[in-house]
Design an enzyme around this catalytic site. Structure first.
Site, PDB file in Angstrom:
ATOM      1  N   ARG A   1       0.842  -1.189   0.000  1.00 44.86           N
ATOM      2  CA  ARG A   1       0.000   0.000   0.000  1.00 44.86           C
ATOM      3  C   ARG A   1       0.883   1.247   0.000  1.00 44.86           C
ATOM      4  O   ARG A   1       1.961   1.254   0.601  1.00 44.86           O
ATOM      5  CB  ARG A   1      -0.840  -0.026   1.267  1.00 44.86           C
ATOM      6  CG  ARG A   1      -1.823   1.124   1.449  1.00 44.86           C
ATOM      7  CD  ARG A   1      -2.989   1.015   0.523  1.00 44.86           C
ATOM      8  NE  ARG A   1      -4.116   1.830   0.958  1.00 44.86           N
ATOM      9  CZ  ARG A   1      -5.151   2.115   0.175  1.00 44.86           C
ATOM     10  NH1 ARG A   1      -5.205   1.675  -1.075  1.00 44.86           N
ATOM     11  NH2 ARG A   1      -6.148   2.815   0.635  1.00 44.86           N
TER      12      ARG A   1
ATOM     13  N   THR B   1      -9.417   0.140 -10.219  1.00 39.04           N
ATOM     14  CA  THR B   1      -8.508  -0.741  -9.495  1.00 39.04           C
ATOM     15  C   THR B   1      -8.539  -2.004 -10.322  1.00 39.04           C
ATOM     16  O   THR B   1      -9.376  -2.143 -11.198  1.00 39.04           O
ATOM     17  CB  THR B   1      -9.081  -0.963  -8.078  1.00 39.04           C
ATOM     18  OG1 THR B   1      -9.122   0.278  -7.413  1.00 39.04           O
ATOM     19  CG2 THR B   1      -8.297  -1.968  -7.255  1.00 39.04           C
TER      20      THR B   1
ATOM     21  N   THR C   1      -3.955  -0.741  -7.319  1.00 39.49           N
ATOM     22  CA  THR C   1      -4.756   0.410  -7.733  1.00 39.49           C
ATOM     23  C   THR C   1      -3.947   1.698  -7.792  1.00 39.49           C
ATOM     24  O   THR C   1      -2.899   1.824  -7.164  1.00 39.49           O
ATOM     25  CB  THR C   1      -5.927   0.608  -6.736  1.00 39.49           C
ATOM     26  OG1 THR C   1      -6.814   1.603  -7.231  1.00 39.49           O
ATOM     27  CG2 THR C   1      -5.436   1.016  -5.353  1.00 39.49           C
TER      28      THR C   1
ATOM     29  N   ASN D   1      -6.128   4.250  -7.232  1.00 40.55           N
ATOM     30  CA  ASN D   1      -7.343   4.816  -6.651  1.00 40.55           C
ATOM     31  C   ASN D   1      -8.292   5.201  -7.782  1.00 40.55           C
ATOM     32  O   ASN D   1      -9.047   4.378  -8.231  1.00 40.55           O
ATOM     33  CB  ASN D   1      -7.095   5.963  -5.681  1.00 40.55           C
ATOM     34  CG  ASN D   1      -8.361   6.245  -4.859  1.00 40.55           C
ATOM     35  OD1 ASN D   1      -9.199   5.354  -4.694  1.00 40.55           O
ATOM     36  ND2 ASN D   1      -8.514   7.459  -4.373  1.00 40.55           N
TER      37      ASN D   1
ATOM     38  N   ASP E   1      -8.105   8.021   0.481  1.00 43.54           N
ATOM     39  CA  ASP E   1      -8.647   6.924   1.301  1.00 43.54           C
ATOM     40  C   ASP E   1      -8.474   7.182   2.797  1.00 43.54           C
ATOM     41  O   ASP E   1      -9.012   6.437   3.619  1.00 43.54           O
ATOM     42  CB  ASP E   1      -8.006   5.589   0.918  1.00 43.54           C
ATOM     43  CG  ASP E   1      -8.607   5.021  -0.367  1.00 43.54           C
ATOM     44  OD1 ASP E   1      -9.666   5.513  -0.802  1.00 43.54           O
ATOM     45  OD2 ASP E   1      -8.019   4.077  -0.934  1.00 43.54           O
TER      46      ASP E   1
ATOM     47  N   SER F   1      -7.668   0.784   3.247  1.00 40.81           N
ATOM     48  CA  SER F   1      -8.154   0.342   1.934  1.00 40.81           C
ATOM     49  C   SER F   1      -9.340  -0.594   2.096  1.00 40.81           C
ATOM     50  O   SER F   1      -9.563  -1.151   3.169  1.00 40.81           O
ATOM     51  CB  SER F   1      -7.017  -0.403   1.218  1.00 40.81           C
ATOM     52  OG  SER F   1      -7.472  -0.997   0.031  1.00 40.81           O
ATOM     53  N   SER F   2     -10.084  -0.776   1.010  1.00 44.15           N
ATOM     54  CA  SER F   2     -11.144  -1.790   0.976  1.00 44.15           C
ATOM     55  C   SER F   2     -10.736  -2.999   0.142  1.00 44.15           C
ATOM     56  O   SER F   2     -11.519  -3.940   0.003  1.00 44.15           O
ATOM     57  CB  SER F   2     -12.417  -1.195   0.365  1.00 44.15           C
ATOM     58  OG  SER F   2     -12.874  -0.125   1.139  1.00 44.15           O
TER      59      SER F   2
ATOM     60  N   GLY G   1     -13.573  -1.641  -7.118  1.00 45.44           N
ATOM     61  CA  GLY G   1     -14.902  -1.145  -6.765  1.00 45.44           C
ATOM     62  C   GLY G   1     -14.956  -0.320  -5.494  1.00 45.44           C
ATOM     63  O   GLY G   1     -16.040  -0.127  -4.942  1.00 45.44           O
ATOM     64  N   GLY G   2     -13.817   0.152  -5.008  1.00 47.63           N
ATOM     65  CA  GLY G   2     -13.823   0.994  -3.812  1.00 47.63           C
ATOM     66  C   GLY G   2     -14.516   0.273  -2.667  1.00 47.63           C
ATOM     67  O   GLY G   2     -14.245  -0.904  -2.410  1.00 47.63           O
TER      68      GLY G   2
HETATM   69  O1  DON Z   1      -7.916   1.027  -1.643  1.00 46.09           O
HETATM   70  C1  DON Z   1      -9.099   1.273  -1.843  1.00 46.09           C
HETATM   71  O2  DON Z   1      -9.989   0.807  -1.165  1.00 46.09           O
HETATM   72  C2  DON Z   1      -9.471   2.151  -3.010  1.00 46.09           C
HETATM   73  N1  DON Z   1      -8.420   3.109  -3.265  1.00 46.09           N
HETATM   74  C3  DON Z   1      -9.769   1.301  -4.183  1.00 46.09           C
HETATM   75  C4  DON Z   1     -10.270   2.094  -5.352  1.00 46.09           C
HETATM   76  C5  DON Z   1     -11.063   1.301  -6.308  1.00 46.09           C
HETATM   77  O3  DON Z   1     -11.322   0.147  -6.132  1.00 46.09           O
HETATM   78  C6  DON Z   1     -11.571   2.029  -7.503  1.00 46.09           C
HETATM   79  N2  DON Z   1     -12.269   1.159  -8.401  1.00 46.09           N
HETATM   80  N3  DON Z   1     -13.385   1.276  -8.748  1.00 46.09           N
END
Ligand code: DON
Length: 579
Positions: free
Chosen positions: A111, A391, A409, A411, A433, A462-463, A483-484
């Site tokens: 990360r 991502t 990712t 982001n 984040d 992060s997710s 997918g955040g």
């Molecule tokens: O680390 C995370 O949770 C986010 N930065 C991930 C971003 C993400 O999955 C964007 N995609 N749709």
């Protein structure tokens, strides 16, 4: 149990009181059942499922040459940085969860970290409010990239030893040097990314033509500077990214754009091997990413809550009721995320507590089987929708018993949009984040407080949830997604679809998904969730919001007979390929 944690938990429980009393009615969700006949791609020697076909094929070529899953994953990781520039990267970061044929599980945390110049107030405006322009759109948002250190660490510790890092990078270098035909997916993404990319000439000149038009499908994308950077790393090893000309150019570009990253920040970056979080679900073992991802903890927490119900039986009788229970589990796990989780090197994450069966039983006791529990509205206000597949996740298995789940990712799509001049390297905007301010939502609507406050050298929560499900100690499902905030509930639903609904992996990935994250207190539903189910959820007190599909869970199931790969049908360009 820590009394402070207990009191906070009690506070959340009390705040999530049921307010509406209406029965749920349901009928089978026709579309999910129809998709359940999908079979996926079958192979026996090894398999890669990744978001871009050339990169997936590069991984399989490494497996065919006798490489293990880690070798292949490293080659895919570098290749996607060239062939899938919106999310594949060496200017971002991620997580790799690994199951080793000998039986051990491990993970690599690569990360991004906040530069030393980032403090608790870095992302506030003059009035002390969270300022998304700073945390999302400015060079202040750039975290020190971890991908090169992470992939190199994975290779050094767990690669087969048959390949050098340079061997594994060679296909990526060739793609960058010789150029690739722009894919439909990349072409489609560029108009949306124009505002981000065209702010900086070094970025614009790669993705836009001299007349200002974006590259279109079939155009040749040559990335000579990126090829040079990759070659420098292939020759000099990962330190060649974190010291010397590349690091100097990244720091100079970030600073020229108003950021604070220094060469020292880059030089002091370390990828960290961490013990994955573990849980069980109906006899299967779940191995997933520990903080600084919230994903594994939340996933295990939701599974623990749901294990107390006969979810498969309930779903067969009344699908809306099964979804209701899932939604309630989601709200509670995401509430815990907001309060408790952050960089484990800076804050104490109560992992044992949050992943315990007794803690889940406490949450379960407060779930009304029929009615939605309302999340308290701590910070109302508009919440930006995620932008899309920004991502990327890939899954790899080999014939030896090794498995890799990797999510990484920038982001946002193309990160902050800044290519460091002379490097070809797109930089992330990962620092959004962090909780820029207590309970100010990030781009995915996620809230947090002290545990995830910005700080120098800190990793934002992060997710991302790269996950390996084990059956009898051996990999059974390898999965993860972009997918955040939706990532963790995506992985949850794939596991539930496989274990509770008996779906094959292609059906489990394809079935329409829902999502709830405590704040905002809304249930997002993909097309394909039947209208009567939506009506039943609304009748039970949920606010239901349609959501276009944008997760992409490239997954593999290991059956007794074969590897079965499923590229997520929501997206174009992904490929499951094996031999
Ligand atoms: O680390 C995370 O949770 C986010 N930065 C991930 C971003 C993400 O999955 C964007 N995609 N749709």
């Amino acid at each position: 149990m820590n009394p402070k944690i207990f009191a906070l938990r009690a506070l959340i429980c009390c705040s999530l009181l049921a307010i509406l009393v209406l029965p749920l009615i349901a009928r089978a969700d026709e579309r999910a059942d129809a998709i359940a006949s999908t079979q996926g791609v079958v192979a026996h020697g090894g398999m890669v499922v990744a978001q871009e076909a050339r990169a997936a094929q590069i991984g399989v070529d490494i497996l065919k040459k006798g490489g293990n899953a880690i070798d292949a994953a490293v080659a895919v990781g570098f290749a996607l940085a060239v062939s899938y520039p919106r999310a594949g990267n060496i200017g971002g970061g991620g997580f790799m969860v690994v199951h080793l044929a000998g039986g051990n599980d491990t993970s690599i945390d690569y990360r991004e970290t906040a530069p030393a110049g980032i403090g608790a107030n870095s992302f506030l405006d003059d009035s002390g409010n969270a300022d998304p322009a700073k945390s999302r759109d400015s060079a202040l948002a750039i975290g020190v990239p971890g991908t090169v250190a992470g992939l190199a660490l994975a290779e050094q510790k767990y690669g087969s030893g048959k390949f050098s890092l340079a061997d594994l990078m060679a296909p990526a270098i060739a793609l960058a040097r010789d150029g690739i035909a722009v894919s439909d997916d990349t072409a489609d993404s560029l108009p949306n990314a124009r505002a981000r990319l065209s702010r900086w000439p070094a970025s614009a000149k790669i993705f836009f033509k001299a007349d200002g038009n974006a590259l279109v499908a079939g155009d040749r994308l040559v990335q000579s500077d990126l090829a040079d950077s990759l070659e420098t790393i292939a020759r000099g090893g990962p330190r060649a990214f974190y010291e010397g000309p590349i690091a100097e150019k990244i720091a100079a570009a970030a600073q020229a754009a108003g950021g604070v990253m220094t060469v020292d920040d880059l030089t002091s970056y370390q990828a960290i091997e961490r013990t994955p979080v573990r849980g069980t679900y109906r006899g299967y073992e779940v191995v997933s990413m520990a903080p600084p991802s919230s994903g594994g903890v939340e996933l295990i927490e939701m599974l623990n809550i749901l294990e107390g119900y006969d979810l498969g039986g309930i779903a067969r009788a009344n699908k809306a009721q099964a979804l209701h229970l899932m939604i309630e589990a989601m709200k509670r796990a995401y509430a815990d995320r907001a309060l408790f989780l952050g960089d484990p090197d800076r804050v104490a994450n109560p992992l044992a507590l949050l992943t315990s069966k007794t803690y889940a039983a406490g949450w379960r006791a407060g779930i009304d089987p029929l009615r939605a529990t309302a999340a308290v509205d701590i910070r109302p206000g508009a919440v930006a929708q995620p932008e899309g597949r920004n991502t990327t996740h890939f899954s790899v298995v080999d014939g030896l018993g090794n498995a890799v789940a990797n999510t990484y990712t920038l982001n946002f799509s193309y990160g902050v949009g800044l290519v460091a001049e002379g490097t070809g390297i797109l930089l992330n905007n990962e620092l959004d984040d962090f909780a820029a301010k207590a309970y100010a939502p990030n781009a995915y609507g996620l809230v947090g407080a002290d545990a995830n406050a910005p700080g120098p050298g800190k990793r934002p929560l992060s997710s991302m949830t790269p996950t390996i499900l084990l059956r009898d100690g051996k990999p059974f499902v390898v999965t993860g997604s972009p997918g955040g905030s939706r990532i963790t509930t995506t992985v949850l639903q794939i596991i539930l679809n496989v274990i509770d609904r008996g779906m094959d992996i292609a059906a489990a990935v394809a079935a329409p998904r829902i999502h709830e994250q405590w704040m905002p207190d809304q249930v997002y539903v993909e097309p394909g969730i039947a209208d009567d189910i939506v009506a039943a959820l609304e009748a039970g007190g949920d606010k239901v919001v349609p959501q276009r599909p944008f997760t992409s869970a490239n997954s593999i199931m290991i059956t007794p007979d074969a590897f079965v790969g499923a590229a997520d049908p929501r997206t174009r360009g992904a490929l499951a390929v094996g031999f």
